[in-house]
Design a protein around this motif. Structure first.
Motif, PDB file in Angstrom:
ATOM      1  N   THR A  39       5.094 -40.643  17.536  1.00  0.00           N
ATOM      2  CA  THR A  39       4.160 -39.530  17.595  1.00  0.00           C
ATOM      3  C   THR A  39       2.968 -39.855  16.707  1.00  0.00           C
ATOM      4  N   VAL A  40       1.848 -39.232  16.985  1.00  0.00           N
ATOM      5  CA  VAL A  40       0.642 -39.389  16.167  1.00  0.00           C
ATOM      6  C   VAL A  40       0.448 -38.112  15.365  1.00  0.00           C
ATOM      7  N   VAL A  41       0.413 -38.253  14.053  1.00  0.00           N
ATOM      8  CA  VAL A  41       0.257 -37.077  13.196  1.00  0.00           C
ATOM      9  C   VAL A  41      -1.129 -36.979  12.575  1.00  0.00           C
ATOM     10  N   ALA A  42      -1.907 -38.089  12.663  1.00  0.00           N
ATOM     11  CA  ALA A  42      -3.239 -38.059  12.046  1.00  0.00           C
ATOM     12  C   ALA A  42      -4.073 -39.222  12.560  1.00  0.00           C
ATOM     13  N   ALA A  43      -5.397 -39.037  12.514  1.00  0.00           N
ATOM     14  CA  ALA A  43      -6.347 -40.104  12.830  1.00  0.00           C
ATOM     15  C   ALA A  43      -7.573 -39.917  11.953  1.00  0.00           C
ATOM     16  N   ALA A  44      -8.229 -41.025  11.636  1.00  0.00           N
ATOM     17  CA  ALA A  44      -9.422 -40.959  10.785  1.00  0.00           C
ATOM     18  C   ALA A  44     -10.549 -41.771  11.389  1.00  0.00           C
ATOM     19  N   SER A  45     -11.751 -41.215  11.296  1.00  0.00           N
ATOM     20  CA  SER A  45     -12.956 -41.920  11.701  1.00  0.00           C
ATOM     21  C   SER A  45     -13.933 -41.928  10.541  1.00  0.00           C
ATOM     22  N   SER A  46     -14.540 -43.079  10.294  1.00  0.00           N
ATOM     23  CA  SER A  46     -15.542 -43.143   9.228  1.00  0.00           C
ATOM     24  C   SER A  46     -16.821 -42.416   9.627  1.00  0.00           C
ATOM     25  N   SER A  47     -16.911 -42.015  10.903  1.00  0.00           N
ATOM     26  CA  SER A  47     -18.085 -41.268  11.377  1.00  0.00           C
ATOM     27  C   SER A  47     -17.946 -39.758  11.184  1.00  0.00           C
ATOM     28  N   GLY A  48     -16.774 -39.320  10.722  1.00  0.00           N
ATOM     29  CA  GLY A  48     -16.611 -37.904  10.439  1.00  0.00           C
ATOM     30  C   GLY A  48     -15.426 -37.276  11.140  1.00  0.00           C
ATOM     31  N   VAL A  49     -15.098 -36.071  10.713  1.00  0.00           N
ATOM     32  CA  VAL A  49     -13.942 -35.341  11.231  1.00  0.00           C
ATOM     33  C   VAL A  49     -14.069 -35.082  12.725  1.00  0.00           C
ATOM     34  N   SER A  50     -15.256 -34.714  13.181  1.00  0.00           N
ATOM     35  CA  SER A  50     -15.425 -34.366  14.597  1.00  0.00           C
ATOM     36  C   SER A  50     -15.123 -35.561  15.491  1.00  0.00           C
ATOM     37  N   ARG A  51     -15.520 -36.754  15.056  1.00  0.00           N
ATOM     38  CA  ARG A  51     -15.226 -37.962  15.842  1.00  0.00           C
ATOM     39  C   ARG A  51     -13.723 -38.206  15.903  1.00  0.00           C
ATOM     40  N   ALA A  52     -13.026 -37.981  14.807  1.00  0.00           N
ATOM     41  CA  ALA A  52     -11.578 -38.144  14.794  1.00  0.00           C
ATOM     42  C   ALA A  52     -10.906 -37.112  15.691  1.00  0.00           C
ATOM     43  N   PHE A  55     -11.268 -38.044  19.283  1.00  0.00           N
ATOM     44  CA  PHE A  55     -10.322 -39.123  19.597  1.00  0.00           C
ATOM     45  C   PHE A  55      -8.936 -38.562  19.872  1.00  0.00           C
ATOM     46  N   LEU A  56      -8.459 -37.690  19.003  1.00  0.00           N
ATOM     47  CA  LEU A  56      -7.127 -37.113  19.181  1.00  0.00           C
ATOM     48  C   LEU A  56      -7.019 -36.362  20.501  1.00  0.00           C
ATOM     49  N   THR A  57      -8.098 -35.709  20.892  1.00  0.00           N
ATOM     50  CA  THR A  57      -8.108 -34.996  22.166  1.00  0.00           C
ATOM     51  C   THR A  57      -8.068 -35.978  23.335  1.00  0.00           C
ATOM     52  N   ARG A  58      -8.850 -37.052  23.249  1.00  0.00           N
ATOM     53  CA  ARG A  58      -8.916 -38.038  24.343  1.00  0.00           C
ATOM     54  C   ARG A  58      -7.571 -38.697  24.596  1.00  0.00           C
ATOM     55  N   SER A  64      -0.966 -30.580  16.727  1.00  0.00           N
ATOM     56  CA  SER A  64      -0.763 -30.463  15.280  1.00  0.00           C
ATOM     57  C   SER A  64      -1.330 -31.651  14.499  1.00  0.00           C
ATOM     58  N   ALA A  65      -1.765 -32.709  15.186  1.00  0.00           N
ATOM     59  CA  ALA A  65      -2.279 -33.893  14.512  1.00  0.00           C
ATOM     60  C   ALA A  65      -3.549 -33.551  13.733  1.00  0.00           C
ATOM     61  N   THR A  66      -3.695 -34.152  12.567  1.00  0.00           N
ATOM     62  CA  THR A  66      -4.817 -33.868  11.669  1.00  0.00           C
ATOM     63  C   THR A  66      -5.930 -34.887  11.843  1.00  0.00           C
ATOM     64  N   ALA A  67      -7.158 -34.416  11.892  1.00  0.00           N
ATOM     65  CA  ALA A  67      -8.330 -35.284  11.957  1.00  0.00           C
ATOM     66  C   ALA A  67      -8.935 -35.425  10.569  1.00  0.00           C
ATOM     67  N   TYR A  68      -9.247 -36.665  10.190  1.00  0.00           N
ATOM     68  CA  TYR A  68      -9.859 -36.933   8.892  1.00  0.00           C
ATOM     69  C   TYR A  68     -11.204 -37.633   9.080  1.00  0.00           C
ATOM     70  N   GLY A  69     -12.100 -37.390   8.134  1.00  0.00           N
ATOM     71  CA  GLY A  69     -13.413 -38.007   8.174  1.00  0.00           C
ATOM     72  C   GLY A  69     -13.555 -39.193   7.258  1.00  0.00           C
ATOM     73  N   THR A  70     -12.494 -39.535   6.527  1.00  0.00           N
ATOM     74  CA  THR A  70     -12.508 -40.729   5.676  1.00  0.00           C
ATOM     75  C   THR A  70     -11.155 -41.417   5.757  1.00  0.00           C
ATOM     76  N   TYR A  71     -11.156 -42.727   5.549  1.00  0.00           N
ATOM     77  CA  TYR A  71      -9.911 -43.490   5.575  1.00  0.00           C
ATOM     78  C   TYR A  71      -9.007 -43.176   4.376  1.00  0.00           C
ATOM     79  N   PRO A  72      -9.546 -42.980   3.173  1.00  0.00           N
ATOM     80  CA  PRO A  72      -8.669 -42.618   2.051  1.00  0.00           C
ATOM     81  C   PRO A  72      -7.898 -41.324   2.296  1.00  0.00           C
TER      82      PRO A  72
END
Length: 403
Positions: A39-52, A55-58, A64-72
């Motif tokens: 399962t995928v619980v999270a994804a991060a894009s260095s371009s920001g939360v909206s880009r992540a 991606f999760l939608t695509r 329930s997966a979390t979108a992050y705007g930074t890799y840390p």
């Protein structure tokens, strides 16, 4: 017994990450895997939360997966068991180190790093922290690849003498790539060797090196020739001759020829009429593998006793009628319901976590370092230099850009 669920985080949201994640979320039962699921619980894009989030939608990740705007932020997520890193290889060292230091297991896209010094440091860090780390050379985990290695290891080809592998695509770089494209930009460790040549080297290594007993494996001697891409100075064609030392009693030295180019194609019409791109030859016959060698689906075994075995290897998936599609940019979309094949490496990583292993079965970390050393030597012989910060380890750089 219920399968163990492995919770993935996806670092970067480009096309390779999308292909991998769509494959990842295919039910493992479609490939007769019953002990784990993903399962995928999270994804991060260095371009920001909206880009992540896009991606999760695509990829149809769980809501329930979390979108992050930074890799840390992703690396700190306590719900993540393992992180798949899909950035350009120019940034693998920094990204893998970030995740390992945060205590995360890692599956990192190929090429593992820019040079062997970076690879060695990551291996040392993973081992010190007792974490799983694997280079995502997905092709090694295909049933086709397992079959080829088994034919070698069981002696069907006799004593192996040599192997030839070519991964070339007519990409017409002046028309297809701007100077800052990852394939040709020195700032992204561009060039054909690290991006496409890694597959040619993978086939040479997995047939001539991995198939030997661990205590008998010896790093190869390297000779090479490179043609540079004039606009940026990276390599557009590379030819590598590898000599693998072997005792005379076991057949003497083996030779591998790995070639790669984005000037010519090894499958001109895309229908396989150009013949095999890989030939593994022994004293009793040879194995042929048809292109594309990163995702092959056809083999031919030809033996001296007259045996000819042709096999076609389809990729499993949700199947016809599923309205599910996957693929990758250059190859285009596959048939309805057909997986791309990246789930095999994901299954290996997941099973390693369940079993407590810290490396892949079919390419250990020491072998990943060895292949990086070969590519370092090719670059040294042909004066292929990347910017100092791309070559760096811990903020330091190497003499003349080399290790």
């Amino acid at each position: 017994m219920e399968p163990t669920t492995i919770r993935w985080g996806i670092l970067a949201t480009g096309s390779i990450a999308e292909t991998f994640t769509k494959d990842l979320l295919v039910d493992p039962n479609t490939r007769n895997i019953t002990t784990i699921k993903h399962t995928v619980v999270a994804a991060a894009s260095s371009s920001g939360v909206s880009r992540a989030q896009e991606f999760l939608t695509r990829v149809s990740a769980p809501s329930s997966a979390t979108a992050y705007g930074t890799y840390p932020d992703l690396a700190r997520d306590l719900t993540v068991d393992i992180i798949y890193i899909a950035t350009p290889h120019s940034h693998h060292y920094q990204n893998v180190k970030l995740c390992l230091e945060a205590g995360k297991n890692v599956l990192c896209e190929k090429a593992f790093t820019v040079n062997a010094s970076q690879a060695k440091e990551l291996v040392q860090l993973a081992r010190a922290k007792n974490l799983f780390l694997m280079e995502a050379l997905w092709t090694r985990y295909f049933p086709l690849s397992v079959y080829v290695r088994e034919c070698i290891m069981t002696g069907r080809l006799g004593t192996i003498q040599r192997a030839v592998a070519d991964n070339s695509l007519d990409l017409r770089p002046e028309e297809s790539f701007g100077r800052d494209h990852r394939m040709v930009s020195p700032d992204l460790a561009g060039g054909v060797l690290l991006d496409m040549g890694i597959y040619s080297l993978t086939w040479i290594f997995q047939t001539l090196y991995t198939t030997q007993l661990p205590e008998e494996r010896v790093s190869p001697r390297v000779a090479s020739s490179v043609q540079k891409y004039a606009p940026t100075g990276v390599d557009e064609t590379a030819i590598v001759l590898l000599t693998f030392p072997r005792d005379v009693e076991r057949g003497g030295d083996m030779h591998g020829i790995a070639t790669t180019s984005f000037r010519v194609a090894n499958d001109i019409d895309g229908k396989g009429t150009s013949g095999p791109a890989i030939r593994i030859q022994g004293t009793k016959g040879e194995m042929q593998v048809w292109p594309p060698i990163f995702r092959p689906t056809r083999t031919r075994l030809i033996l001296a006793d007259g045996t000819v075995e042709d096999r076609t290897w389809t990729q499993p998936g949700p199947g016809r009628g599923s309205n599910w599609y996957n693929g990758y940019s250059l190859a285009g979309r596959n048939a309805e319901g057909e997986g791309y094949g990246m789930f095999w490496e994901a299954d290996e990583a997941a099973m390693a976590l369940v079993e407590g292993r810290k490396e892949g079965r079919y390419q250990g970390l020491d072998e990943s370092v060895c292949i990086m050393q070969v590519m370092d030597e090719v670059r040294r012989q042909n004066d292929l230099v990347y910017p100092r910060d791309i070559e760096a380890v811990d903020g330091t750089s190497f003499n003349n850009g080399y290790i």
